[in-house]
Structure formats: structure tokens, C-alpha cells
Motif scaffolding. Structure first.
Motif, PDB file in Angstrom:
ATOM      1  N   SER A  87       0.831  -1.207   0.000  1.00  0.00           N
ATOM      2  CA  SER A  87       0.000   0.000   0.000  1.00  0.00           C
ATOM      3  C   SER A  87       0.863   1.253   0.000  1.00  0.00           C
ATOM      4  CB  SER A  87      -0.916   0.002   1.223  1.00  0.00           C
ATOM      5  OG  SER A  87      -1.889  -1.007   1.140  1.00  0.00           O
ATOM      6  N   GLN A  88       1.951   1.223   0.782  1.00  0.00           N
ATOM      7  CA  GLN A  88       2.856   2.371   0.822  1.00  0.00           C
ATOM      8  C   GLN A  88       3.534   2.608  -0.527  1.00  0.00           C
ATOM      9  OE1 GLN A  88       5.460   1.248   4.031  1.00  0.00           O
ATOM     10  NE2 GLN A  88       4.075   1.991   5.632  1.00  0.00           N
ATOM     11  N   GLU A  89       3.764   1.516  -1.266  1.00  0.00           N
ATOM     12  CA  GLU A  89       4.415   1.627  -2.578  1.00  0.00           C
ATOM     13  C   GLU A  89       3.431   1.984  -3.689  1.00  0.00           C
ATOM     14  OE1 GLU A  89       7.589   1.469  -3.227  1.00  0.00           O
ATOM     15  OE2 GLU A  89       8.293   0.866  -1.237  1.00  0.00           O
ATOM     16  N   GLY A  90       2.138   2.057  -3.352  1.00  0.00           N
ATOM     17  CA  GLY A  90       1.147   2.432  -4.351  1.00  0.00           C
ATOM     18  C   GLY A  90       0.604   1.283  -5.171  1.00  0.00           C
ATOM     19  N   PHE A  91       0.775   0.035  -4.715  1.00  0.00           N
ATOM     20  CA  PHE A  91       0.213  -1.103  -5.435  1.00  0.00           C
ATOM     21  C   PHE A  91      -1.313  -1.004  -5.402  1.00  0.00           C
ATOM     22  CE2 PHE A  91       3.928  -4.256  -4.485  1.00  0.00           C
ATOM     23  CZ  PHE A  91       4.821  -3.362  -5.066  1.00  0.00           C
ATOM     24  N   LEU A  97      14.110  -7.406  -2.643  1.00  0.00           N
ATOM     25  CA  LEU A  97      14.975  -6.962  -3.739  1.00  0.00           C
ATOM     26  C   LEU A  97      14.178  -6.447  -4.934  1.00  0.00           C
ATOM     27  CD1 LEU A  97      17.673  -9.803  -3.758  1.00  0.00           C
ATOM     28  CD2 LEU A  97      17.909  -7.470  -2.884  1.00  0.00           C
ATOM     29  N   ILE A  98      13.012  -7.055  -5.182  1.00  0.00           N
ATOM     30  CA  ILE A  98      12.202  -6.672  -6.348  1.00  0.00           C
ATOM     31  C   ILE A  98      10.846  -6.184  -5.850  1.00  0.00           C
ATOM     32  CG2 ILE A  98      11.371  -7.379  -8.625  1.00  0.00           C
ATOM     33  CD1 ILE A  98      13.216  -9.828  -8.399  1.00  0.00           C
ATOM     34  N   VAL A  99      10.714  -4.899  -5.629  1.00  0.00           N
ATOM     35  CA  VAL A  99       9.485  -4.334  -5.072  1.00  0.00           C
ATOM     36  C   VAL A  99       8.552  -3.973  -6.228  1.00  0.00           C
ATOM     37  CG1 VAL A  99       8.527  -2.630  -3.476  1.00  0.00           C
ATOM     38  CG2 VAL A  99      10.861  -3.451  -3.149  1.00  0.00           C
ATOM     39  N   GLN A 100       7.993  -5.037  -6.831  1.00  0.00           N
ATOM     40  CA  GLN A 100       7.075  -4.892  -7.958  1.00  0.00           C
ATOM     41  C   GLN A 100       5.970  -5.938  -7.825  1.00  0.00           C
ATOM     42  OE1 GLN A 100       7.150  -2.558 -10.280  1.00  0.00           O
ATOM     43  NE2 GLN A 100       9.135  -1.664  -9.726  1.00  0.00           N
ATOM     44  N   PRO A 101       4.730  -5.591  -8.157  1.00  0.00           N
ATOM     45  CA  PRO A 101       3.641  -6.566  -8.031  1.00  0.00           C
ATOM     46  C   PRO A 101       3.870  -7.825  -8.856  1.00  0.00           C
ATOM     47  CG  PRO A 101       2.749  -4.354  -8.353  1.00  0.00           C
ATOM     48  CD  PRO A 101       4.232  -4.264  -8.569  1.00  0.00           C
ATOM     49  N   TRP A 102       4.414  -7.694 -10.082  1.00  0.00           N
ATOM     50  CA  TRP A 102       4.590  -8.862 -10.938  1.00  0.00           C
ATOM     51  C   TRP A 102       5.570  -9.868 -10.331  1.00  0.00           C
ATOM     52  CZ3 TRP A 102       9.588  -9.719 -12.343  1.00  0.00           C
ATOM     53  CH2 TRP A 102      10.457  -8.625 -12.388  1.00  0.00           C
ATOM     54  N   LEU A 149       2.083 -12.423  17.643  1.00  0.00           N
ATOM     55  CA  LEU A 149       3.327 -11.713  17.967  1.00  0.00           C
ATOM     56  C   LEU A 149       4.047 -11.263  16.707  1.00  0.00           C
ATOM     57  CD1 LEU A 149       4.687 -13.913  20.907  1.00  0.00           C
ATOM     58  CD2 LEU A 149       3.818 -11.563  21.048  1.00  0.00           C
ATOM     59  N   GLY A 150       4.026 -12.111  15.683  1.00  0.00           N
ATOM     60  CA  GLY A 150       4.649 -11.730  14.419  1.00  0.00           C
ATOM     61  C   GLY A 150       3.995 -10.499  13.815  1.00  0.00           C
ATOM     62  N   GLN A 151       2.668 -10.473  13.820  1.00  0.00           N
ATOM     63  CA  GLN A 151       1.965  -9.306  13.283  1.00  0.00           C
ATOM     64  C   GLN A 151       2.212  -8.059  14.127  1.00  0.00           C
ATOM     65  OE1 GLN A 151      -2.090 -10.799  13.124  1.00  0.00           O
ATOM     66  NE2 GLN A 151      -1.856 -11.394  10.982  1.00  0.00           N
ATOM     67  N   MET A 152       2.194  -8.227  15.442  1.00  0.00           N
ATOM     68  CA  MET A 152       2.374  -7.073  16.319  1.00  0.00           C
ATOM     69  C   MET A 152       3.795  -6.542  16.288  1.00  0.00           C
ATOM     70  SD  MET A 152      -0.548  -6.335  17.378  1.00  0.00           S
ATOM     71  CE  MET A 152       0.060  -4.997  18.413  1.00  0.00           C
ATOM     72  N   SER A 153       4.747  -7.340  15.835  1.00  0.00           N
ATOM     73  CA  SER A 153       6.134  -6.861  15.760  1.00  0.00           C
ATOM     74  C   SER A 153       6.274  -5.678  14.810  1.00  0.00           C
ATOM     75  CB  SER A 153       7.073  -7.995  15.332  1.00  0.00           C
ATOM     76  OG  SER A 153       6.869  -8.337  13.973  1.00  0.00           O
ATOM     77  N   LEU A 154       5.306  -5.515  13.896  1.00  0.00           N
ATOM     78  CA  LEU A 154       5.385  -4.391  12.952  1.00  0.00           C
ATOM     79  C   LEU A 154       5.254  -3.042  13.637  1.00  0.00           C
ATOM     80  CD1 LEU A 154       5.035  -6.698  10.812  1.00  0.00           C
ATOM     81  CD2 LEU A 154       3.721  -5.049   9.472  1.00  0.00           C
ATOM     82  N   THR A 155       4.816  -3.046  14.893  1.00  0.00           N
ATOM     83  CA  THR A 155       4.703  -1.786  15.628  1.00  0.00           C
ATOM     84  C   THR A 155       6.056  -1.307  16.156  1.00  0.00           C
ATOM     85  OG1 THR A 155       4.277  -2.898  17.743  1.00  0.00           O
ATOM     86  CG2 THR A 155       2.375  -2.414  16.339  1.00  0.00           C
ATOM     87  N   LEU A 156       7.100  -2.137  16.002  1.00  0.00           N
ATOM     88  CA  LEU A 156       8.393  -1.838  16.630  1.00  0.00           C
ATOM     89  C   LEU A 156       9.399  -1.181  15.697  1.00  0.00           C
ATOM     90  CD1 LEU A 156       8.815  -5.188  18.627  1.00  0.00           C
ATOM     91  CD2 LEU A 156       7.825  -3.015  19.411  1.00  0.00           C
ATOM     92  N   GLY A 157       9.034  -0.930  14.458  1.00  0.00           N
ATOM     93  CA  GLY A 157       9.990  -0.341  13.530  1.00  0.00           C
ATOM     94  C   GLY A 157       9.300   0.316  12.352  1.00  0.00           C
ATOM     95  N   ASP A 158      10.107   0.749  11.404  1.00  0.00           N
ATOM     96  CA  ASP A 158       9.619   1.461  10.222  1.00  0.00           C
ATOM     97  C   ASP A 158       9.323   0.454   9.111  1.00  0.00           C
ATOM     98  OD1 ASP A 158       9.071   3.145   8.147  1.00  0.00           O
ATOM     99  OD2 ASP A 158      10.965   4.243   8.208  1.00  0.00           O
ATOM    100  N   THR A 159       8.067   0.368   8.693  1.00  0.00           N
ATOM    101  CA  THR A 159       7.680  -0.596   7.655  1.00  0.00           C
ATOM    102  C   THR A 159       8.175  -0.192   6.272  1.00  0.00           C
ATOM    103  OG1 THR A 159       5.540   0.536   7.431  1.00  0.00           O
ATOM    104  CG2 THR A 159       5.634  -1.375   8.904  1.00  0.00           C
ATOM    105  N   THR A 167      11.261   0.354   5.559  1.00  0.00           N
ATOM    106  CA  THR A 167      12.639  -0.112   5.420  1.00  0.00           C
ATOM    107  C   THR A 167      12.666  -1.624   5.155  1.00  0.00           C
ATOM    108  OG1 THR A 167      12.940  -0.600   7.775  1.00  0.00           O
ATOM    109  CG2 THR A 167      13.315   1.678   7.063  1.00  0.00           C
ATOM    110  N   HIS A 168      13.882  -2.176   5.155  1.00  0.00           N
ATOM    111  CA  HIS A 168      14.059  -3.608   4.906  1.00  0.00           C
ATOM    112  C   HIS A 168      13.860  -4.456   6.159  1.00  0.00           C
ATOM    113  CE1 HIS A 168      17.901  -2.248   6.583  1.00  0.00           C
ATOM    114  NE2 HIS A 168      18.041  -3.492   7.029  1.00  0.00           N
ATOM    115  N   LEU A 169      13.663  -3.818   7.325  1.00  0.00           N
ATOM    116  CA  LEU A 169      13.722  -4.494   8.615  1.00  0.00           C
ATOM    117  C   LEU A 169      12.847  -5.744   8.689  1.00  0.00           C
ATOM    118  CD1 LEU A 169      14.466  -4.691  11.648  1.00  0.00           C
ATOM    119  CD2 LEU A 169      12.618  -3.045  12.086  1.00  0.00           C
TER     120      LEU A 169
END
Length: 417
Positions: A23-27, A79-84, A134-144, A146-148
């Protein structure tokens, strides 16, 4: 259990970072919906292929290969941030995730005695739900942005290999193969066949595009993570009271009641926007309590009418039919969301829930409910999109003799070949 927790944690991270970052990338919503279609197709293929793969190369080698594929697919999406590229890579992740989950469950089934299978199954379900959350909630701990979180998911997929790779024990029994006997399933319970496809559409649409909906109504990342996690947890908690009622009355009426409540939530989320964060979270919890408690009711209803020693084939067939719906759901919802905005997600789910209500009510008039003596026990299960046919072998309703009959033995080479 440790390997499963690591696997589910990685799946929770990866499953949520992709729609959020997309969503952030505009897909487009259509492209993001195809991620769910790819996952479901890969997941079902993994369930079908993995038993014979394990029979040929063994559990540890197969598990190592699956975790390697998962790591590669996650890092390649970075590495490849493209929908295809993301769509087939998501399918590869689904394939690897299914294969790895089946192998973990095979190990658990090997160690679980018949008398303790119910406790092991319950603990396994709780571990998976907790790790996914816990995996889903971990997204609150950093910048989405980035590559983190891509790297974090890859690390935990790799770590999931360690418990089984270092386990000094004999190989467990061969895996159980999934089969689809549609004729018998339909004869036993048309409601189960139709309903499981419809909830496959609904649940996969929400599981894939719920985060996109939350992003489009301007929830922040922490609220998006809560929006998705609370639905799964509420679905797990609701199974206990729903199971109580379904064991004491016509399960089809229980299914109609759940779908009716889900439909009301659908209408609310379609008509009321924007939503304050507390209201959105409450609606998500109520919605999750409904949609994630339907599958075990359907499984129990199908088994009420199934022949003796037919539990695994019934559960495996329903899982594959759920997968068919899961392939279609995100695609349909993605198209509607692209045309009508975020409310298109719940337009899709509303249509499936209304269809389920109508068909179940019609079938209630055509066929009497089974007697109490004919009913099987209701057993809570984790969301169907994380279940495999090996999950069913841990279910206390599965019989040892039936499990052994369904195992896929190592193929024999032809003479001279």
C-alpha cells in the motif's frame, strides 16, 4: 512446538508486511489481492505435493528445502518491489510454508499418544495463534518502509530449521496425503461443501486485504497490526461458546447465526466511515469472532454425516475446497476494492455471508438434523488458512487406524530403473 512457533512468527511478519508495504508503494488493491491468490494456490499445492516429497527424501531434508525456499522468497520480495514479482514469490512462500507446517505436524503426531492427542492439539493451536499474533504485532516496533521486517521474517524462517535439524531422533512416520472425494462430500453434506468454499472466499479476502482496508481508512501501522491480530484472537476465543451450542442444536442453525452476525458487521463497515480506532478494533474483533469460528462448525457438521473412519478424508477434502475459495476470494475483493474503494472488501464478504445464510436455510428445510447420538464432538481449530491435512491427524476425532491407512509410503523403484 518451538519450530512451529518460529515458523508461525515468520508467517505473521511476512503476511502483514506485504500488504502494508505494498500500500505504501502504491500497489493497486487488485495487485495486493493477487498476493492472497498466489499464497492460497501455493499453499494447496504444497499440501498435495509434500507427502510424496517427504517419502522420497525424508523429513529433515524436505524441511530444510522448504525453509530455504521461504527465506529466498521473502528476501526476493525485498529486492524486487514490484507486483509482478511479489505475486509468484508469495505463491512460493505459501508452498514452502505448507510443506514446513506439514512436517512439523507429522513430528508432533509421532510423539503424541492417542490419549494425549487432544491436549497436544490444543497446545499446538494456542502456540500457533500466539506466534502469529506476535509476528503481526512486531510491525509496531519499527519502520515498515525499510528492509527491517523482510529480513526479520527471513531470519525466523531460517531459525525454524534448527529444532528439527538438531533433533537426534528417528524420522517420524510418512505424511498423510490430502485427497478430494467431492462426490462423497456432497452426498454427506451439501451445506459443508458450499459453505466451506464461501468462507474460503470471505476469510481469505479479509486475511489478505484487511490490512489494505485498514490502511485506506487511515489507521496507523500499530492500529493495522491490532486490527488484524484481534480478529484472529477473537475467532479463537469465540470457538468455545460456539462449539457448546453447536453440540446441542442443529449446527446449520449455528452457522446461519454466525453468518448473520458477520453480515451485520459487513453492513456496518460498508456504511460507516471513517471509523475511530476503538470502533474499528471492536468491529474487527466481532468480525473475526464470526468468520474464524465458522470452519470448525462446518468440519463438525460434515463429520456428523460422514461414514465411520472417514474423518481425515472429510477434513482433507474440506481443506482443499477451502483453498479453492481462498484462491478466488482475494482476487474478487481486489477487483471490487479497486472499483469502489476500501468498502469493497466488506461488499465481497457480505455477499458470501448472505449466500451462505440463504443456502443453509434452504437445506434445513430439505434434511433433518442428525440426532445427538449421531453427532461427533466439536473441536476448536486454528484458522483454516494455516491448517493442513497433517493438522487433522492431531485432532482427537482422528482414529489411529485411519491415519495409518492414509499415509503416503515411499515410492518403489521399478526393476532396472
Amino acid at each position: 512446538m518451538i519450530g512451529s512457533a518460529l515458523l508461525m512468527f515468520a508467517g505473521g511478519v511476512n503476511g502483514l508486511i506485504l500488504p502494508v508495504r505494498g500500500s505504501q508503494e502504491g500497489f493497486s488493491s487488485f495487485s495486493l489481492g493477487l498476493l492472497g491468490t498466489g499464497w492460497a494456490a501455493g499453499y494447496i499445492l504444497g499440501c498435495l505435493v509434500m507427502p510424496r516429497t517427504v517419502a522420497r527424501v525424508g523429513h529433515i531434508r524436505a524441511f530444510g528445502a522448504m525453509t530455504a525456499l521461504a527465506v529466498v522468497s521473502v528476501l526476493a520480495t525485498l529486492l524486487i518491489v514490484q507486483p509482478w514479482a511479489w505475486i509468484p514469490l508469495r505463491g512460493l512462500t505459501g508452498f514452502a510454508f505448507a510443506g514446513a507446517a506439514m512436517i512439523v505436524e507429522s513430528w508432533l503426531n509421532e510423539r503424541a499418544e492417542a490419549a494425549s492427542r487432544g491436549r497436544v492439539f490444543g497446545l499446538y493451536t494456542m502456540v500457533n495463534l500466539a506466534a502469529t499474533t506476535l509476528g503481526q504485532m512486531s510491525l509496531t516496533l519499527g519502520d515498515t518502509a525499510t528492509h527491517l521486517f523482510f529480513v526479520l521474517a527471513a531470519i525466523f524462517y531460517a531459525l525454524a530449521l534448527l529444532p528439527s535439524g538438531l533433533y537426534a531422533s528417528h524420522q517420524p512416520n510418512p505424511l498423510v496425503g490430502a485427497s478430494l472425494d467431492l462426490k462423497t462430500l456432497w452426498r454427506n453434506s451439501p451445506v459443508a461443501v458450499v459453505s466451506v468454499i464461501l468462507i474460503g472466499i470471505s476469510n481469505s479476502a479479509f486475511g489478505t486485504l484487511g490490512a489494505v482496508y485498514a490502511d485506506q481508512i487511515d489507521l496507523n501501522v500499530a492500529a493495522i497490526a491490532l486490527f488484524m491480530s484481534i480478529a484472529i484472537l477473537a475467532g479463537a476465543g469465540a470457538q468455545v461458546p460456539i462449539g457448546y451450542f453447536s453440540d446441542r442444536m442443529d449446527r446449520r442453525l449455528v452457522l446461519v447465526g454466525i453468518a448473520g452476525m458477520a453480515f451485520l458487521v459487513d453492513l456496518f463497515l460498508i456504511l460507516v466511515q471513517p471509523l475511530p480506532v476503538p470502533v474499528a478494533l471492536f468491529a474487527s474483533a466481532l468480525f473475526g469472532a464470526c468468520i474464524f469460528s465458522m470452519y470448525p462448525v462446518i468440519v463438525a457438521h460434515a463429520n456428523d454425516h460422514a461414514p465411520e473412519n472417514y474423518f481425515l478424508r472429510t477434513s482433507g477434502g474440506l481443506l482443499l475446497l477451502f483453498g479453492v475459495g481462498s484462491i478466488a476470494g482475494p482476487l474478487i475483493a481486489g477487483v471490487i476494492m479497486s472499483a469502489s474503494g476500501p468498502s469493497g472488501l466488506f461488499m465481497t464478504t457480505a455477499l458470501t455471508h448472505l449466500s451462505l445464510i440463504g443456502y443453509a436455510l434452504w437445506r434445513i428445510r430439505q434434511r433433518a438434523a442428525p440426532t445427538q447420538a449421531e453427532k461427533t464432538d466439536f473441536v476448536p481449530v486454528s484458522p483454516a488458512r494455516f491448517s493442513t491435512i497433517e493438522t487433522a491427524t492431531l485432532d482427537p476425532r482422528a482414529e489411529e487406524e485411519e491415519i495409518e491407512q492414509e499415509r503416503v509410503e515411499e515410492p518403489q523403484e521399478e526393476p532396472g530403473g
